[in-house]
Enzyme design. Sequence first.
Site, PDB file in Angstrom:
ATOM      1  N   GLY A  95     -96.343  16.185  23.186  1.00 39.45           N
ATOM      2  CA  GLY A  95     -95.989  15.100  24.082  1.00 39.45           C
ATOM      3  C   GLY A  95     -96.878  15.108  25.306  1.00 39.45           C
ATOM      4  O   GLY A  95     -97.547  16.101  25.610  1.00 39.45           O
ATOM      5  N   CYS A  96     -96.886  13.998  26.014  1.00 36.92           N
ATOM      6  CA  CYS A  96     -97.793  13.869  27.154  1.00 36.92           C
ATOM      7  C   CYS A  96     -97.375  14.780  28.305  1.00 36.92           C
ATOM      8  O   CYS A  96     -98.192  15.547  28.835  1.00 36.92           O
ATOM      9  CB  CYS A  96     -97.906  12.424  27.603  1.00 36.92           C
ATOM     10  SG  CYS A  96     -96.343  11.559  27.787  1.00 36.92           S
ATOM     11  N   TYR A  97     -96.111  14.714  28.718  1.00 34.53           N
ATOM     12  CA  TYR A  97     -95.670  15.615  29.786  1.00 34.53           C
ATOM     13  C   TYR A  97     -95.847  17.086  29.394  1.00 34.53           C
ATOM     14  O   TYR A  97     -96.387  17.875  30.179  1.00 34.53           O
ATOM     15  CB  TYR A  97     -94.201  15.353  30.133  1.00 34.53           C
ATOM     16  CG  TYR A  97     -93.916  14.129  30.976  1.00 34.53           C
ATOM     17  CD1 TYR A  97     -94.471  13.974  32.246  1.00 34.53           C
ATOM     18  CD2 TYR A  97     -93.058  13.134  30.527  1.00 34.53           C
ATOM     19  CE1 TYR A  97     -94.180  12.862  33.039  1.00 34.53           C
ATOM     20  CE2 TYR A  97     -92.760  12.020  31.310  1.00 34.53           C
ATOM     21  CZ  TYR A  97     -93.316  11.885  32.570  1.00 34.53           C
ATOM     22  OH  TYR A  97     -93.023  10.803  33.337  1.00 34.53           O
ATOM     23  N   ALA A 129     -99.435  18.301  29.892  1.00 34.69           N
ATOM     24  CA  ALA A 129     -99.822  18.529  31.289  1.00 34.69           C
ATOM     25  C   ALA A 129     -99.179  19.793  31.843  1.00 34.69           C
ATOM     26  O   ALA A 129     -99.810  20.551  32.596  1.00 34.69           O
ATOM     27  CB  ALA A 129     -99.425  17.322  32.140  1.00 34.69           C
TER      28      ALA A 129
END
Lengths: 323, 323, 323, 323
Positions: free
Chosen positions: D131-133, D136
């Site tokens: 996932g994107c979060y 990061a």
Amino acid sequence: MHKIPVGVLGASGYAGRELCGLITQHPGLSLAFASANEQRGQRVRVGATELTYVATEDAPLDKAEVVFTALPHGTSARWVGTARNVGVRVVDLSADFRPGASESSMIKAPYGLTELMRSRIPGADIIANPGCYPTAILLAIAPLLSEQLVLPGATINVSAASGVTGAGYSARPDLLFAEVVEDFKAYAVGNQHRHIAEMRAVTAELGGADVDILFTPHLLPVARGILATITVPIKQHSDDPAALWRRFYGNEPFVEIADQPPSLRDVVRRNVVRVSISKAANVKQPTLIIISAIDNLMKGAAGQAVQNANVLLGLEEQSGLPA
Amino acid sequence: MHKIPVGVLGASGYAGRELCGLITQHPGLSLAFASANEQRGQRVRVGATELTYVATEDAPLDKAEVVFTALPHGTSARWVGTARNVGVRVVDLSADFRPGASESSMIKAPYGLTELMRSRIPGADIIANPGCYPTAILLAIAPLLSEQLVLPGATINVSAASGVTGAGYSARPDLLFAEVVEDFKAYAVGNQHRHIAEMRAVTAELGGADVDILFTPHLLPVARGILATITVPIKQHSDDPAALWRRFYGNEPFVEIADQPPSLRDVVRRNVVRVSISKAANVKQPTLIIISAIDNLMKGAAGQAVQNANVLLGLEEQSGLPA
Amino acid sequence: MHKIPVGVLGASGYAGRELCGLITQHPGLSLAFASANEQRGQRVRVGATELTYVATEDAPLDKAEVVFTALPHGTSARWVGTARNVGVRVVDLSADFRPGASESSMIKAPYGLTELMRSRIPGADIIANPGCYPTAILLAIAPLLSEQLVLPGATINVSAASGVTGAGYSARPDLLFAEVVEDFKAYAVGNQHRHIAEMRAVTAELGGADVDILFTPHLLPVARGILATITVPIKQHSDDPAALWRRFYGNEPFVEIADQPPSLRDVVRRNVVRVSISKAANVKQPTLIIISAIDNLMKGAAGQAVQNANVLLGLEEQSGLPA
Amino acid sequence: MHKIPVGVLGASGYAGRELCGLITQHPGLSLAFASANEQRGQRVRVGATELTYVATEDAPLDKAEVVFTALPHGTSARWVGTARNVGVRVVDLSADFRPGASESSMIKAPYGLTELMRSRIPGADIIANPGCYPTAILLAIAPLLSEQLVLPGATINVSAASGVTGAGYSARPDLLFAEVVEDFKAYAVGNQHRHIAEMRAVTAELGGADVDILFTPHLLPVARGILATITVPIKQHSDDPAALWRRFYGNEPFVEIADQPPSLRDVVRRNVVRVSISKAANVKQPTLIIISAIDNLMKGAAGQAVQNANVLLGLEEQSGLPA
């Protein structure tokens, strides 16, 4: 002080919400109901107050002295009829009763461009509240039309841009933030916009029967505001081109003739049209450039609707309106 | 593969940074230096690489085969002279050598609107890279001018809007985020913009000596991109108005004739001009509406500059340019 | 009705302009002067009225009963002294007299976080109007501090984001539209922001002498508004975490305890703080997540300043303030 | 050079379009098909090329060596199965096969956080693209977890903000431009976001079984980009806090350890994570503040998917990816 009860049909769209906000802060009006079919029963905040939407069919029309209809074009006419059947007067924000609309043939409703049509409003049962683009454009060119100063047979060129609330509160993919931000585009290119019939009809009535209008709207990455850049071939220049506008509009509280071209920032959240007039240098044909700015949700919709209701109800015209 | 060294004077502005980005990713060019007086010694990231600005007077001009000057108008001419004195060829992004510029009287520099002026570029010492608005507008109207289809004596009306990088990287209060967001306005109203002389001079050269241009630019709340909405009175309509453009531009890699009006989104970060042609309905005078979109920093500045350098240096014209 | 004359020093910045707007629409105040050194003599529109800036040294301080100083930190203290010398009371929007400011050592000024310090205001000569971040954060955590519910020795973690008007009306390159749009970043990272001393001092006074605050501000691509996301380790959870806030703030007109996390949209152009309280799931340590939103120019600056002036002058506290 | 054919299922969403753009410019991959059920038959421009969407059920899966599935969570698992049935390898961008997902129980797919899991990828049939979060955040804290430097039992506090493309290309009213512009808000408040299970599972695997994560996401008025502000209580400070990250990541091409806190601008349209490490002053508990930035559509979705496909197919890992 007694407040006059009014209602809003179609209160969840951008114009409807703006109307509810104006009415709840209006010193002479109270909000009898606010309808929104899909959000029926939903509680929303409007400024510092809260209200609950009712279904449109459940709206107690007879509790209101005036009903504002902010329903989709086409749907509105039917509800205007229903309201008229119980004797309620209507300010209709849709296009259904405007000049040039095919639906308007049977019922005559004054066109509520208040500054130009004020005398027709008090006795009316239905007011056809003008479209947002026509408001910005017609108020800007009315003085030239009225004085027959446009070059006969000429085309008035209008390049206008609107914030996205002009497209209404509809979940269209092309109106998503990620699609609109950092973008700008023309639409209805080819002089095809449905506002053109409205503008042509009123232009003719204001003295421009011979004049063509070429209108190209654009979608701006802003929430609200319309800026129209209007170039008009004229018969001849005068020394002070803005003098005509100042004379024509005199002390109108909601018309500002500006020395500098207006920007959206000058008009947003205000019920005004702000206009500048400039001569075009470096062209053979005498031409004026008129820049006209309004807030599409205020002077272009909800604000002008309240302005019309104020006149209809014998209230002070500026009452409850942010100048 | 051997890379040709080139330099950038004025590398910290928006066009200069874009140039550095293109050059560092260009398969045939290498960046010999990048100058920025106020940021001299400062280290900046350009894409995945880093570079250090030198003072403009310390730039090793003789290390470059071509120098791009992205200095302010007026300042550029002097540095172009300095570069010529050491025998370096120049692509000048300022207005100093463009048609209509007062400074351009003594030195003749081909106007680098590549698609229209390609043959003049290879042998030139200095290329006058076109302005951003003129690039969008002239490429859009050139086919009509070339074929003498504009109504004689008519005015071409241009309403154009640019992102704020068009105003350069200067700390002006009116370009602050909080001033620009949610705003839109016209500027240089009255056909006064300094690009008008450039457009008129090239328009005349392209066959429109008799044609006036009325140009009103606007400031958009976006970072980059220009959209020009151009209305042209023409002698008569043809069946397929876009056919002329398709024929005129043939297989040009950086010109797109679109069925739908282009938006900024179609062109941003690409070295193309994208154009649509529509007939105006509901007007007596046959009129075309041309919508033209470019990225002001790419086809309107750095991209076209690299395109010109590619031609100048005998590289493939598309080399290093995002189509 | 008689209006009390007040003046604004530093009227051209964002807070100063907001102040002028509030004062010109205030039913009990009139604007005696508005100073702006660099724009002296310039005429500006504030809502529907226009005013002309005077130089700060030419401001007729003795014509005002209260002066608002919206000057830069450091500069303000001197002008507060000048105003006091002519017997005028001051609401100072700078940091100069706030708790934790080094300049504040000699003169004692009540800290104008109105809801928490209301009793100290009426008799004061100078009110230190709180910073924007401290307003959002301190009002949000005050109930917990007052009831000693924070875990002893714990760190309150604050991640907050502000619109760019929080940085003031200064022509810094990093605040240009093209630099801020589509960006987001933290600043003063490492718990270094100058607001930390102010927050620590007031936190201690409110009952949190043992509590640390770790504050990371961010710059948002919006014009106005602050959202603070505050996580607080607490001794133990209660069934209804928001009950404490509702009890603590009772009928405060400018404090809203919300069921849903507030957004900037809920508070912009309003003089309120809007707060939600949530329990953190999936962590061992009982922790509350408090989201607090204000308009940095209203409750975070000009609005709270007028609120304080209302109390100071014995006017109704809500007078002239958009709730 | 021979190009390896790959396909995209769910090509009309934001991640899907980004994937198509990367593939069409990739030196080693060609696009065998792009499916989009609702837009089947529609022709779209991706960079300089055009493609036509096919229905997902008509996609010629066996023409591809790798299929990227960018379908909604829940839908994806079925199509991954279909692709596996014809022997095609899959990079799945949905959550269906990620750690912590309930659907993932039966089939084991390596978690494609490439820098940390590189060795597991070459032999895999299915890669669960992170996932994107989580991308990061996990890349930012992995060095601390790996070295057991987090304070035992502590809570890692993450306040993160994402551009609206993170919510996907769905016509939700709350994602309309006029609703998002000038707004900012938290969502999934209370540590409830579905990414938490994914982050906890991987955190445990990386060495942080004892560590809690408290995650509050926010919606930014930008199109793309994620910034995570992470505060980590640690056992003790070292002199150079970033040294650990530089050592841990060595020469990873897509990880940047920055001296200054990164902004979205630093990473947008690039397949990188950019991280800064700062010590928190003014707190008793030794604490690090880590700022981590990615482009949610690149390193947070399509870019990392291509990076994983490169590893899967034995291509150079950086191939076709903008650093």
